[in-house]
Design an enzyme around this catalytic site. Structure first.
Site, PDB file in Angstrom:
ATOM      1  CE1 TYR A  32      -4.344   0.792  -0.373  1.00  0.00           C
ATOM      2  CE2 TYR A  32      -3.748   2.606   1.070  1.00  0.00           C
ATOM      3  CZ  TYR A  32      -4.615   2.015   0.185  1.00  0.00           C
ATOM      4  OH  TYR A  32      -5.789   2.652  -0.155  1.00  0.00           O
ATOM      5  CG  HIS A  37       6.177   2.710   1.373  1.00  0.00           C
ATOM      6  ND1 HIS A  37       4.834   2.966   1.477  1.00  0.00           N
ATOM      7  CD2 HIS A  37       6.485   1.922   2.420  1.00  0.00           C
ATOM      8  CE1 HIS A  37       4.351   2.361   2.543  1.00  0.00           C
ATOM      9  NE2 HIS A  37       5.329   1.724   3.144  1.00  0.00           N
TER      10      HIS A  37
END
Ligand code: PAF
Length: 284
Positions: A32, A37
């Protein structure tokens, strides 16, 4: 980008890169993926010849009654985002690939895992350390990238790598925030619009603390008390903890003498959010 679902597949791929003398970075994630990230992947790409991103919602780091089942998942989005970033491989194993029947070996870092998030999540870091060790053993990276948002996780993983002589460098990367200050997190998706607004109280509490430190305050307990007051003024917020700890050992401190981690976990409705910053005596 290669999508690899098996341990043997990743090992083959990495072995081929090694034969060419290439360095390898690993970005472990639970998917997700968001801008936080992406910042880890970009950093890894800037420092390593090849980058493997793992996407694995690790069941062993969720306690009973936690959000393992509802944890957000979007494999197609993750794959597209990683392709766009230029990651070289996505390791996307099934639970059965990562945990063989009868698996009964754990990696446990003592002490550092008992306070902060460890108080309400007593088995969480054992699950994190075990899966991270497995990922390190599978990919054998030169460097692994973790976000500073999970400050306790980063400190625990660093200690584990040091204590167990793991042959890699752990790279901590800065927190990425929304425009209004909320730290990016896959769990932000749980927030209703009203809760999303209320969630800004975490970064407001951090900013208030940073202002006081800039003005010369070195009494960590007074700063924590001020942070608590900011959070308590928000009706949708309920404090799990707000603490000042040594940034390396995570032992509680009352004054800013070395590097101090100001860390918090706060429920906004049912969603538990974490945030933190590190202060040093020379910060004013
Ligand atoms: O930070 C996370 O997303 C997870 O705890 C990690 C490091 C990928 C281990 O499952």
């Amino acid at each position: 980008m290669q999508v690899v679902k098996t341990v043997a597949g990743v090992r083959e791929l990495v072995a081929a890169w090694r034969r060419q003398g290439l360095t390898v970075g690993l970005v472990p994630t639970m998917g997700y993926l968001h801008e936080g990230h992406a910042s880890l992947v970009r950093r890894a790409l800037s420092e390593c010849d090849r980058v493997v991103v793992s996407v694995f919602v690790n069941p062993t780091q969720f306690g009973p009654g936690e959000d393992l089942q509802s944890y957000p998942r979007d494999p197609a989005h993750d794959q597209a985002l990683l392709e766009g970033l230029g990651a070289h491989a996505l390791f996307y194993p099934a639970v059965e690939e990562m945990y063989l029947p009868g698996a009964c070996t754990w990696v446990n870092v003592e002490g550092l895992t008992e306070g902060l998030c460890g108080k309400t999540r007593p088995t969480h870091f054992r699950g994190v350390c075990t899966v991270v060790t497995k990922l390190f053993n599978i990919v054998a990276p030169d460097r692994a990238y973790f976000g500073q948002k999970d400050a306790q996780q980063l400190a625990v993983v660093r200690r584990m790598v040091r204590d167990l002589n793991m042959n890699l460098e752990v790279v901590g990367c800065p927190i990425v925030r929304e425009a209004d200050g909320l730290a990016k997190s896959s769990r932000n998706t749980y927030l209703s619009p009203q809760e999303r607004t209320a969630a800004c109280v975490l970064s407001r509490a951090l900013s208030a603390a940073q202002e006081r430190i800039k003005a010369g305050e070195r009494d960590a307990s007074a700063i924590v008390a001020g942070m608590r007051r900011v959070i308590e003024a928000e009706p949708l917020a309920r404090i799990d903890y707000v603490e000042a700890v040594d940034a390396l050992t995570l032992a509680p401190v009352t004054r800013i003498e070395g590097e101090v981690l100001f860390a918090m976990a706060v429920y906004i409705g049912k969603t538990r959010l974490i945030d933190n910053f590190i202060a040093s005596p020379a910060a004013s």
